[in-house]
Design an enzyme around this catalytic site. Structure first.
Site, PDB file in Angstrom:
ATOM      1  N   GLU A  21      27.149  23.976  36.916  1.00  7.72           N
ATOM      2  CA  GLU A  21      27.607  25.103  36.096  1.00  7.72           C
ATOM      3  C   GLU A  21      28.772  24.679  35.210  1.00  7.72           C
ATOM      4  O   GLU A  21      28.870  25.083  34.056  1.00  7.72           O
ATOM      5  CB  GLU A  21      28.041  26.271  36.977  1.00  7.72           C
ATOM      6  CG  GLU A  21      26.891  26.923  37.745  1.00  7.72           C
ATOM      7  CD  GLU A  21      27.381  28.032  38.647  1.00  7.72           C
ATOM      8  OE1 GLU A  21      27.087  29.203  38.334  1.00  7.72           O
ATOM      9  OE2 GLU A  21      28.066  27.732  39.651  1.00  7.72           O
ATOM     10  N   TYR A  53      37.630  46.525  16.965  1.00  4.81           N
ATOM     11  CA  TYR A  53      36.744  45.837  17.914  1.00  4.81           C
ATOM     12  C   TYR A  53      36.500  44.410  17.487  1.00  4.81           C
ATOM     13  O   TYR A  53      36.270  43.544  18.318  1.00  4.81           O
ATOM     14  CB  TYR A  53      35.440  46.597  18.177  1.00  4.81           C
ATOM     15  CG  TYR A  53      34.750  47.183  16.981  1.00  4.81           C
ATOM     16  CD1 TYR A  53      33.973  46.404  16.144  1.00  4.81           C
ATOM     17  CD2 TYR A  53      34.847  48.539  16.697  1.00  4.81           C
ATOM     18  CE1 TYR A  53      33.320  46.951  15.048  1.00  4.81           C
ATOM     19  CE2 TYR A  53      34.195  49.093  15.617  1.00  4.81           C
ATOM     20  CZ  TYR A  53      33.430  48.295  14.789  1.00  4.81           C
ATOM     21  OH  TYR A  53      32.786  48.840  13.708  1.00  4.81           O
ATOM     22  N   GLU A  73      35.134  36.680  38.733  1.00  6.53           N
ATOM     23  CA  GLU A  73      36.213  37.628  39.024  1.00  6.53           C
ATOM     24  C   GLU A  73      37.467  37.235  38.234  1.00  6.53           C
ATOM     25  O   GLU A  73      38.122  38.072  37.612  1.00  6.53           O
ATOM     26  CB  GLU A  73      36.531  37.659  40.519  1.00  6.53           C
ATOM     27  CG  GLU A  73      35.486  38.323  41.380  1.00  6.53           C
ATOM     28  CD  GLU A  73      34.363  37.402  41.853  1.00  6.53           C
ATOM     29  OE1 GLU A  73      34.089  36.359  41.191  1.00  6.53           O
ATOM     30  OE2 GLU A  73      33.750  37.728  42.884  1.00  6.53           O
ATOM     31  N   LYS A  99      26.396  37.638  34.932  1.00  7.90           N
ATOM     32  CA  LYS A  99      25.965  36.243  35.036  1.00  7.90           C
ATOM     33  C   LYS A  99      24.465  36.225  35.334  1.00  7.90           C
ATOM     34  O   LYS A  99      24.046  36.193  36.490  1.00  7.90           O
ATOM     35  CB  LYS A  99      26.771  35.564  36.150  1.00  7.90           C
ATOM     36  CG  LYS A  99      26.605  34.081  36.246  1.00  7.90           C
ATOM     37  CD  LYS A  99      27.585  33.514  37.270  1.00  7.90           C
ATOM     38  CE  LYS A  99      27.477  32.023  37.380  1.00  7.90           C
ATOM     39  NZ  LYS A  99      28.460  31.460  38.309  1.00  7.90           N
TER      40      LYS A  99
END
Length: 120
Positions: A21, A53, A73, A99
Site C-alpha cells: 500500500e 469549496y 483514521e 478505502k
C-alpha cells in the site's frame, strides 16, 4: 448552522499498514461536510462571506497526499485539523475517508472512517 459538502473527492495516496500500500498507493474517496454561518454570503452573494469549496479541496488534497499514514483514521484527522486551522469561518467539520481497495479478503464497496471535529 449551515453546511457545505464535498462528496466523493477522489485522491490517490499511499496510506496503509501493508508495504504494498505504501509502495503502490491506491485511490481513496473523501467526503467532507463543513459547518459555518453563511447567512451573510446568502444575502451578499460574496465569496468573502463563506469558505470556497475550491480552496477547501486544495487544502484537503494537499494534506491528504503530502504524507503517508498507516491508518485512514489519522488521514481523516489531518484533513479535519487542516480545515479548522486554515479557515476560521468553519466551526465544525465531518470527514469521511473511504478505502475501496482495502486489502481485506471479502466483497465490499469500501471501508471507511469518519471523524467529527469542532473548533474549540
Amino acid at each position: 448552522m449551515d453546511k457545505i459538502t464535498v462528496k466523493n473527492l477522489k485522491l490517490f495516496a499511499f496510506h496503509g499498514v501493508n508495504p504494498e500500500e505504501k509502495e503502490n498507493g491506491q485511490s481513496f474517496f473523501i467526503d467532507v461536510d463543513y459547518y459555518l454561518d453563511i447567512k451573510k454570503a446568502c444575502l451578499n452573494d460574496s465569496l468573502e462571506d463563506t469558505v470556497s469549496y475550491a480552496k477547501a479541496v486544495k487544502t484537503i488534497r494537499r494534506v491528504f497526499t503530502e504524507k503517508s499514514y498507516d491508518l485512514i483514521e489519522r488521514a481523516a484527522q489531518v484533513v479535519a485539523d487542516a480545515l479548522l486551522e486554515e479557515f476560521e469561518k468553519i466551526e465544525k467539520v465531518e470527514v469521511t475517508v473511504k478505502k475501496p481497495e482495502a486489502p481485506v479478503k471479502a466483497e465490499f464497496d469500501y471501508m471507511a472512517v469518519t471523524v467529527l471535529r469542532e473548533r474549540k
